[in-house]
Design a protein around this motif. Structure first.
Motif, PDB file in Angstrom:
ATOM      1  N   SER A  45      13.741 -27.356  20.734  1.00 34.63           N
ATOM      2  CA  SER A  45      13.197 -28.099  19.592  1.00 34.63           C
ATOM      3  C   SER A  45      13.149 -27.215  18.346  1.00 34.63           C
ATOM      4  N   LEU A  46      12.819 -25.943  18.513  1.00 34.51           N
ATOM      5  CA  LEU A  46      12.824 -25.014  17.377  1.00 34.51           C
ATOM      6  C   LEU A  46      14.239 -24.757  16.872  1.00 34.51           C
ATOM      7  N   TYR A  47      15.165 -24.638  17.814  1.00 32.66           N
ATOM      8  CA  TYR A  47      16.567 -24.415  17.462  1.00 32.66           C
ATOM      9  C   TYR A  47      17.092 -25.576  16.620  1.00 32.66           C
ATOM     10  N   LYS A  48      16.727 -26.786  17.010  1.00 36.21           N
ATOM     11  CA  LYS A  48      17.158 -27.973  16.263  1.00 36.21           C
ATOM     12  C   LYS A  48      16.545 -28.003  14.866  1.00 36.21           C
ATOM     13  N   SER A  49      15.278 -27.630  14.772  1.00 38.74           N
ATOM     14  CA  SER A  49      14.607 -27.651  13.474  1.00 38.74           C
ATOM     15  C   SER A  49      15.143 -26.558  12.558  1.00 38.74           C
ATOM     16  N   PHE A  50      15.272 -25.351  13.072  1.00 40.07           N
ATOM     17  CA  PHE A  50      15.724 -24.212  12.270  1.00 40.07           C
ATOM     18  C   PHE A  50      17.182 -24.375  11.854  1.00 40.07           C
ATOM     19  N   ALA A  51      18.006 -24.791  12.813  1.00 40.74           N
ATOM     20  CA  ALA A  51      19.387 -25.236  12.551  1.00 40.74           C
ATOM     21  C   ALA A  51      20.239 -24.269  11.746  1.00 40.74           C
ATOM     22  N   GLU A  52      20.307 -23.027  12.221  1.00 39.52           N
ATOM     23  CA  GLU A  52      21.234 -22.072  11.613  1.00 39.52           C
ATOM     24  C   GLU A  52      22.101 -21.455  12.701  1.00 39.52           C
ATOM     25  N   LYS A  53      23.382 -21.356  12.425  1.00 36.84           N
ATOM     26  CA  LYS A  53      24.312 -20.819  13.406  1.00 36.84           C
ATOM     27  C   LYS A  53      23.997 -19.352  13.694  1.00 36.84           C
ATOM     28  N   GLY A  54      24.109 -18.991  14.958  1.00 40.14           N
ATOM     29  CA  GLY A  54      23.881 -17.612  15.347  1.00 40.14           C
ATOM     30  C   GLY A  54      22.520 -17.342  15.942  1.00 40.14           C
ATOM     31  N   VAL A  55      21.628 -18.319  15.908  1.00 40.02           N
ATOM     32  CA  VAL A  55      20.280 -18.127  16.463  1.00 40.02           C
ATOM     33  C   VAL A  55      20.364 -18.071  17.987  1.00 40.02           C
ATOM     34  N   SER A  56      19.735 -17.047  18.574  1.00 41.25           N
ATOM     35  CA  SER A  56      19.717 -16.860  20.021  1.00 41.25           C
ATOM     36  C   SER A  56      18.362 -17.271  20.593  1.00 41.25           C
ATOM     37  N   PHE A  57      18.394 -18.097  21.650  1.00 32.76           N
ATOM     38  CA  PHE A  57      17.148 -18.479  22.308  1.00 32.76           C
ATOM     39  C   PHE A  57      16.400 -17.244  22.800  1.00 32.76           C
ATOM     40  N   LEU A  58      17.156 -16.284  23.343  1.00 31.36           N
ATOM     41  CA  LEU A  58      16.540 -15.105  23.938  1.00 31.36           C
ATOM     42  C   LEU A  58      16.077 -14.106  22.887  1.00 31.36           C
ATOM     43  N   GLN A  59      16.885 -13.868  21.880  1.00 29.24           N
ATOM     44  CA  GLN A  59      16.612 -12.809  20.918  1.00 29.24           C
ATOM     45  C   GLN A  59      15.797 -13.257  19.706  1.00 29.24           C
ATOM     46  N   ASN A  60      15.925 -14.511  19.308  1.00 25.38           N
ATOM     47  CA  ASN A  60      15.355 -14.930  18.023  1.00 25.38           C
ATOM     48  C   ASN A  60      14.204 -15.925  18.100  1.00 25.38           C
ATOM     49  N   ILE A  61      13.997 -16.530  19.278  1.00 25.96           N
ATOM     50  CA  ILE A  61      12.937 -17.539  19.396  1.00 25.96           C
ATOM     51  C   ILE A  61      11.905 -17.073  20.417  1.00 25.96           C
ATOM     52  N   TYR A  62      10.660 -16.974  19.970  1.00 26.79           N
ATOM     53  CA  TYR A  62       9.580 -16.506  20.846  1.00 26.79           C
ATOM     54  C   TYR A  62       8.529 -17.601  21.002  1.00 26.79           C
ATOM     55  N   VAL A  63       8.207 -17.919  22.256  1.00 25.07           N
ATOM     56  CA  VAL A  63       7.172 -18.909  22.561  1.00 25.07           C
ATOM     57  C   VAL A  63       5.955 -18.174  23.109  1.00 25.07           C
ATOM     58  N   GLU A  64       4.817 -18.383  22.488  1.00 29.30           N
ATOM     59  CA  GLU A  64       3.594 -17.702  22.910  1.00 29.30           C
ATOM     60  C   GLU A  64       3.138 -18.199  24.283  1.00 29.30           C
ATOM     61  N   GLU A  65       2.374 -17.354  24.979  1.00 32.34           N
ATOM     62  CA  GLU A  65       1.874 -17.670  26.307  1.00 32.34           C
ATOM     63  C   GLU A  65       0.996 -18.920  26.270  1.00 32.34           C
ATOM     64  N   PHE A  66       1.081 -19.718  27.331  1.00 28.07           N
ATOM     65  CA  PHE A  66       0.282 -20.936  27.429  1.00 28.07           C
ATOM     66  C   PHE A  66       0.068 -21.278  28.896  1.00 28.07           C
ATOM     67  N   ALA A  67      -0.935 -22.104  29.173  1.00 30.14           N
ATOM     68  CA  ALA A  67      -1.159 -22.642  30.507  1.00 30.14           C
ATOM     69  C   ALA A  67      -0.596 -24.053  30.564  1.00 30.14           C
ATOM     70  N   LEU A  68      -0.170 -24.482  31.726  1.00 26.88           N
ATOM     71  CA  LEU A  68       0.447 -25.796  31.859  1.00 26.88           C
ATOM     72  C   LEU A  68      -0.446 -26.903  31.328  1.00 26.88           C
ATOM     73  N   GLU A  69      -1.737 -26.749  31.530  1.00 27.78           N
ATOM     74  CA  GLU A  69      -2.673 -27.800  31.126  1.00 27.78           C
ATOM     75  C   GLU A  69      -3.042 -27.747  29.647  1.00 27.78           C
ATOM     76  N   ASP A  70      -2.497 -26.783  28.898  1.00 23.85           N
ATOM     77  CA  ASP A  70      -2.808 -26.688  27.466  1.00 23.85           C
ATOM     78  C   ASP A  70      -2.144 -27.814  26.660  1.00 23.85           C
ATOM     79  N   PHE A  71      -0.948 -28.189  27.056  1.00 17.50           N
ATOM     80  CA  PHE A  71      -0.143 -29.209  26.377  1.00 17.50           C
ATOM     81  C   PHE A  71       0.198 -28.838  24.937  1.00 17.50           C
ATOM     82  N   LYS A  72       0.065 -27.560  24.594  1.00 18.89           N
ATOM     83  CA  LYS A  72       0.486 -27.090  23.284  1.00 18.89           C
ATOM     84  C   LYS A  72       0.613 -25.571  23.311  1.00 18.89           C
TER      85      LYS A  72
END
Length: 212
Positions: free
Chosen positions: A150-177
């Motif tokens: 979803s972030l990749y779609k929003s940011f929408a620039e060629k060359g963005v790496s899921f592994l190198q450029n996008i970081y998702v903060e820690e969360f619990a399954l029940e957080d829903f955010k």
């Protein structure tokens, strides 16, 4: 008319989810396509893809738009005529869109155990070694993938790496955010991510954070 779920994220942001149960012929009724889109759907070999394509047009109608209001830029990012932003997703028998005043992204994925085999390609897998339950691990990795997509779609620039450029903060399954950041070249963009699970699928949608 199987509108599966509508989510009012905030006063200017709505999510529409469709469960695809109808035939292509039924979904085609009342939908006027541009010539380009008519050619696209005609050349699709998969019936499910064709039905997914048409279901998106029904979701557009729920948001007050038609196929003629939708266009794509050179990076393949969808846009609407006017000031609203849109993101689109389709996975098997579910499709969804998000429409907002701000930049957004959305993704739906089917929950499958094989995601564990490719997790190292999109997230530091060592962060999840403590999850002993295979089902919980699969669900969490699917949420992370959906968030990054979803972030990749929003940011929408060629060359963005899921592994190198996008970081998702820690969360619990029940957080829903959770929160996430895209860092690419000279840009750093922060997002808030919400997610939900239903019928063996995961959906995540991202909005720009107010704390930029």
């Amino acid at each position: 008319m199987p509108l599966y779920k509508t989510i009012t994220v905030n006063p200017t942001t709505n999510v529409f989810i469709w469960k695809i149960e109808e035939s292509f012929e039924t979904l085609s009724k009342g939908i006027a396509l541009t010539q380009n889109c008519a050619n696209r759907v005609e050349n699709m070999k998969s019936d499910l893809h064709r039905r997914g394509f048409m279901s998106i047009r029904h979701l557009l109608a729920l948001g007050g738009y038609t196929d003629h209001d939708l266009y794509y830029d050179e990076n393949g990012k969808p846009h609407l005529t006017g000031d609203k932003h849109i993101s689109i997703t389709h996975s098997f028998n579910f499709s969804a869109i998000i429409i907002s005043d701000s930049e957004v992204g959305i993704d739906i994925e089917k929950q499958r155990n094989k995601i564990q085999k490719i997790a190292h390609k999109f997230t530091p897998i060592e962060e999840y070694r403590t999850i002993a339950n295979d089902d919980a691990l699969m669900r969490k990795l699917t949420i992370v993938w959906c968030a990054k997509e979803s972030l990749y779609k929003s940011f929408a620039e060629k060359g963005v790496s899921f592994l190198q450029n996008i970081y998702v903060e820690e969360f619990a399954l029940e957080d829903f955010k959770t929160a996430a950041t895209v860092t690419f070249e000279e840009k750093t963009v922060k997002y808030n991510v919400d997610y939900l699970e239903f019928e063996g699928f995961t959906c995540a949608y991202a909005l720009l954070s107010e704390k930029q």
